[in-house]
Design a protein around this motif. Structure first.
Motif, PDB file in Angstrom:
ATOM      1  N   TRP A 194       0.856  -1.190   0.000  1.00  0.00           N
ATOM      2  CA  TRP A 194       0.000   0.000   0.000  1.00  0.00           C
ATOM      3  C   TRP A 194       0.895   1.244   0.000  1.00  0.00           C
ATOM      4  CZ3 TRP A 194      -5.529   0.384   0.952  1.00  0.00           C
ATOM      5  CH2 TRP A 194      -6.187  -0.847   1.055  1.00  0.00           C
ATOM      6  N   PRO A 195       0.366   2.397  -0.381  1.00  0.00           N
ATOM      7  CA  PRO A 195       1.174   3.623  -0.347  1.00  0.00           C
ATOM      8  C   PRO A 195       1.688   3.961   1.049  1.00  0.00           C
ATOM      9  CG  PRO A 195      -0.771   3.943  -1.708  1.00  0.00           C
ATOM     10  CD  PRO A 195      -0.940   2.615  -1.038  1.00  0.00           C
ATOM     11  N   ASP A 196       0.933   3.606   2.097  1.00  0.00           N
ATOM     12  CA  ASP A 196       1.348   3.915   3.464  1.00  0.00           C
ATOM     13  C   ASP A 196       2.010   2.723   4.169  1.00  0.00           C
ATOM     14  OD1 ASP A 196      -1.072   2.592   3.399  1.00  0.00           O
ATOM     15  OD2 ASP A 196      -1.915   3.628   5.135  1.00  0.00           O
ATOM     16  N   GLU A 197       2.584   1.837   3.387  1.00  0.00           N
ATOM     17  CA  GLU A 197       3.297   0.682   3.939  1.00  0.00           C
ATOM     18  C   GLU A 197       4.394   1.126   4.922  1.00  0.00           C
ATOM     19  OE1 GLU A 197       5.151  -2.620   1.357  1.00  0.00           O
ATOM     20  OE2 GLU A 197       6.828  -1.303   1.833  1.00  0.00           O
ATOM     21  N   ARG A 198       4.570   0.323   5.973  1.00  0.00           N
ATOM     22  CA  ARG A 198       5.671   0.538   6.910  1.00  0.00           C
ATOM     23  C   ARG A 198       6.323  -0.796   7.234  1.00  0.00           C
ATOM     24  NH1 ARG A 198       4.771   3.004  12.312  1.00  0.00           N
ATOM     25  NH2 ARG A 198       2.566   2.452  12.170  1.00  0.00           N
ATOM     26  N   ILE A 199       7.628  -0.776   7.418  1.00  0.00           N
ATOM     27  CA  ILE A 199       8.378  -1.984   7.762  1.00  0.00           C
ATOM     28  C   ILE A 199       9.126  -1.749   9.062  1.00  0.00           C
ATOM     29  CG2 ILE A 199      10.282  -3.507   7.098  1.00  0.00           C
ATOM     30  CD1 ILE A 199       9.520  -2.991   4.170  1.00  0.00           C
ATOM     31  N   VAL A 200       8.989  -2.676   9.980  1.00  0.00           N
ATOM     32  CA  VAL A 200       9.727  -2.637  11.239  1.00  0.00           C
ATOM     33  C   VAL A 200      10.547  -3.919  11.322  1.00  0.00           C
ATOM     34  CG1 VAL A 200       9.582  -2.585  13.760  1.00  0.00           C
ATOM     35  CG2 VAL A 200       7.943  -1.276  12.384  1.00  0.00           C
ATOM     36  N   ARG A 201      11.861  -3.784  11.369  1.00  0.00           N
ATOM     37  CA  ARG A 201      12.734  -4.949  11.487  1.00  0.00           C
ATOM     38  C   ARG A 201      13.165  -5.111  12.941  1.00  0.00           C
ATOM     39  NH1 ARG A 201      14.623  -7.076   6.590  1.00  0.00           N
ATOM     40  NH2 ARG A 201      14.133  -5.799   4.767  1.00  0.00           N
ATOM     41  N   CYS A 202      13.226  -6.355  13.378  1.00  0.00           N
ATOM     42  CA  CYS A 202      13.571  -6.634  14.766  1.00  0.00           C
ATOM     43  C   CYS A 202      14.064  -8.071  14.856  1.00  0.00           C
ATOM     44  CB  CYS A 202      12.357  -6.419  15.673  1.00  0.00           C
ATOM     45  SG  CYS A 202      10.889  -7.375  15.181  1.00  0.00           S
ATOM     46  N   THR A 203      14.026  -8.653  16.035  1.00  0.00           N
ATOM     47  CA  THR A 203      14.325 -10.069  16.233  1.00  0.00           C
ATOM     48  C   THR A 203      13.168 -10.693  16.995  1.00  0.00           C
ATOM     49  OG1 THR A 203      15.417  -9.720  18.364  1.00  0.00           O
ATOM     50  CG2 THR A 203      16.806  -9.568  16.375  1.00  0.00           C
ATOM     51  N   VAL A 204      13.187 -12.005  17.104  1.00  0.00           N
ATOM     52  CA  VAL A 204      12.141 -12.662  17.896  1.00  0.00           C
ATOM     53  C   VAL A 204      12.152 -12.141  19.329  1.00  0.00           C
ATOM     54  CG1 VAL A 204      11.396 -14.871  18.884  1.00  0.00           C
ATOM     55  CG2 VAL A 204      12.040 -14.740  16.467  1.00  0.00           C
ATOM     56  N   GLY A 205      13.347 -11.921  19.868  1.00  0.00           N
ATOM     57  CA  GLY A 205      13.467 -11.456  21.241  1.00  0.00           C
ATOM     58  C   GLY A 205      13.014 -10.033  21.476  1.00  0.00           C
ATOM     59  N   THR A 206      12.948  -9.228  20.419  1.00  0.00           N
ATOM     60  CA  THR A 206      12.526  -7.826  20.556  1.00  0.00           C
ATOM     61  C   THR A 206      11.202  -7.544  19.853  1.00  0.00           C
ATOM     62  OG1 THR A 206      13.781  -7.139  18.575  1.00  0.00           O
ATOM     63  CG2 THR A 206      14.938  -7.063  20.714  1.00  0.00           C
ATOM     64  N   LEU A 207      10.534  -8.594  19.417  1.00  0.00           N
ATOM     65  CA  LEU A 207       9.329  -8.443  18.595  1.00  0.00           C
ATOM     66  C   LEU A 207       8.251  -7.614  19.294  1.00  0.00           C
ATOM     67  CD1 LEU A 207       7.600  -9.169  16.116  1.00  0.00           C
ATOM     68  CD2 LEU A 207       7.000 -11.311  17.266  1.00  0.00           C
ATOM     69  N   HIS A 208       7.895  -7.983  20.491  1.00  0.00           N
ATOM     70  CA  HIS A 208       6.800  -7.284  21.178  1.00  0.00           C
ATOM     71  C   HIS A 208       7.124  -5.815  21.390  1.00  0.00           C
ATOM     72  CE1 HIS A 208       3.380  -6.506  23.670  1.00  0.00           C
ATOM     73  NE2 HIS A 208       4.124  -6.254  24.737  1.00  0.00           N
ATOM     74  N   ALA A 209       8.330  -5.520  21.845  1.00  0.00           N
ATOM     75  CA  ALA A 209       8.721  -4.126  22.082  1.00  0.00           C
ATOM     76  C   ALA A 209       8.726  -3.331  20.785  1.00  0.00           C
ATOM     77  CB  ALA A 209      10.098  -4.073  22.741  1.00  0.00           C
ATOM     78  N   ALA A 210       9.194  -3.954  19.697  1.00  0.00           N
ATOM     79  CA  ALA A 210       9.259  -3.261  18.411  1.00  0.00           C
ATOM     80  C   ALA A 210       7.869  -2.932  17.884  1.00  0.00           C
ATOM     81  CB  ALA A 210      10.021  -4.113  17.406  1.00  0.00           C
ATOM     82  N   VAL A 211       6.945  -3.888  17.981  1.00  0.00           N
ATOM     83  CA  VAL A 211       5.586  -3.651  17.482  1.00  0.00           C
ATOM     84  C   VAL A 211       4.868  -2.635  18.356  1.00  0.00           C
ATOM     85  CG1 VAL A 211       3.346  -4.714  17.039  1.00  0.00           C
ATOM     86  CG2 VAL A 211       5.429  -5.914  16.389  1.00  0.00           C
ATOM     87  N   THR A 212       5.007  -2.767  19.662  1.00  0.00           N
ATOM     88  CA  THR A 212       4.373  -1.822  20.580  1.00  0.00           C
ATOM     89  C   THR A 212       4.898  -0.405  20.344  1.00  0.00           C
ATOM     90  OG1 THR A 212       4.133  -3.559  22.254  1.00  0.00           O
ATOM     91  CG2 THR A 212       3.933  -1.284  23.003  1.00  0.00           C
ATOM     92  N   GLY A 213       6.189  -0.294  20.159  1.00  0.00           N
ATOM     93  CA  GLY A 213       6.786   1.015  19.930  1.00  0.00           C
ATOM     94  C   GLY A 213       6.390   1.643  18.610  1.00  0.00           C
TER      95      GLY A 213
END
Length: 255
Positions: A194-213
């Motif tokens: 989509w035009p407003d696509e976003r990508i957040v890269r992280c690791t399994v160990g930081t997944l929750h914090a990355a998505v929440t942030g």
């Protein structure tokens, strides 16, 4: 006639040529709410009836189709991505067959393919993973125990998770408990292509914090696996030493 059409992963030009033609020709379109790019609806013909299935029950969808059939009209049931993945189409197929209504299916570009393109990722890397698990985290809708995240994580293959962006605390715990190392690469792709696509890269160990942030809570895919890391083996298919049915390699093996 009813045509089930995959709208593609988001970008309006990722619908198939066949799907676009069927959409142009339709007398009635029932589309999957905010998950389908509204630009696609602009290509319908004048006078086409358009219904948002996000506001409808299965029974209302079927009533709309039945009315179109009675009037001799053609219906397009426009699903997000490819309708075979979390599309809730089997129940529609069965009811249409019971009603004696003919239908066919036009495949689409699934979001998991769109996400791979956006990530520039290959899900099946030699020496890393030769399998892709498409699944989701158990939430309000249960998942069979044999298909729990913990059970599937034991394979440590590439995993693509739909409908899980709002359940990352549980997801992370289950991925780790199932066997993925904490440093396993992961990515979250919001509204792939989509035009407003976003990508957040992280690791399994930081997944929750990355998505929440990031503030992402829905309409996102989560991809987990070594396929997004840097280590892999070269494919034998294009290795000069490897003999194939089309060329002789330097290994001398003709089989």
């Amino acid at each position: 006639m009813v045509h089930f059409v995959g709208a593609g992963s988001g970008a309006a030009d990722l619908i198939t040529v066949r799907g676009a033609r069927l959409l142009r020709e339709a007398d009635v379109v029932i589309y999957a709410g905010s998950l389908v790019n509204p630009e696609l609806l602009a290509g319908t013909k004048p006078g086409c009836e358009i219904h948002n299935s996000a506001e409808m029950t299965l029974e209302q969808v079927l009533e709309t189709i039945a009315a179109a059939e009675a009037a001799g009209k053609t219906t397009v049931r426009l699903h997000t991505g490819d309708s075979s993945i979390y599309g809730a189409v089997r129940e529609q197929f069965d009811r249409l067959e019971a009603m004696g209504v003919d239908y066919d299916v036009c495949p689409g570009v699934s979001a998991f393919c769109g996400a791979a393109a956006s990530l520039r990722a290959e899900y099946t890397l030699p020496g890393v993973s030769q399998s892709v698990i498409i699944t989701r985290t158990a939430g309000r809708t249960a998942v069979p125990e044999r298909e729990s995240i913990r059970a599937l994580a034991a394979h440590r293959s590439t995993m693509v998770l739909f409908l899980s962006a709002g359940l990352t605390e549980t997801l992370q715990a289950e991925l780790l408990a199932g066997g993925y190392p904490a440093d396993t690469p992961a990515a979250v792709v919001y509204k792939a292509t989509w035009p407003d696509e976003r990508i957040v890269r992280c690791t399994v160990g930081t997944l929750h914090a990355a998505v929440t942030g990031s503030g992402i809570t829905k309409t996102a895919l989560i991809i987990v696996g070594g396929c997004m890391g840097q280590e892999y083996r070269r494919s034998r298919l294009y290795d000069p030493a490897f003999t194939t049915a089309f060329r002789q390699g330097s290994d001398g093996d003709e089989t």
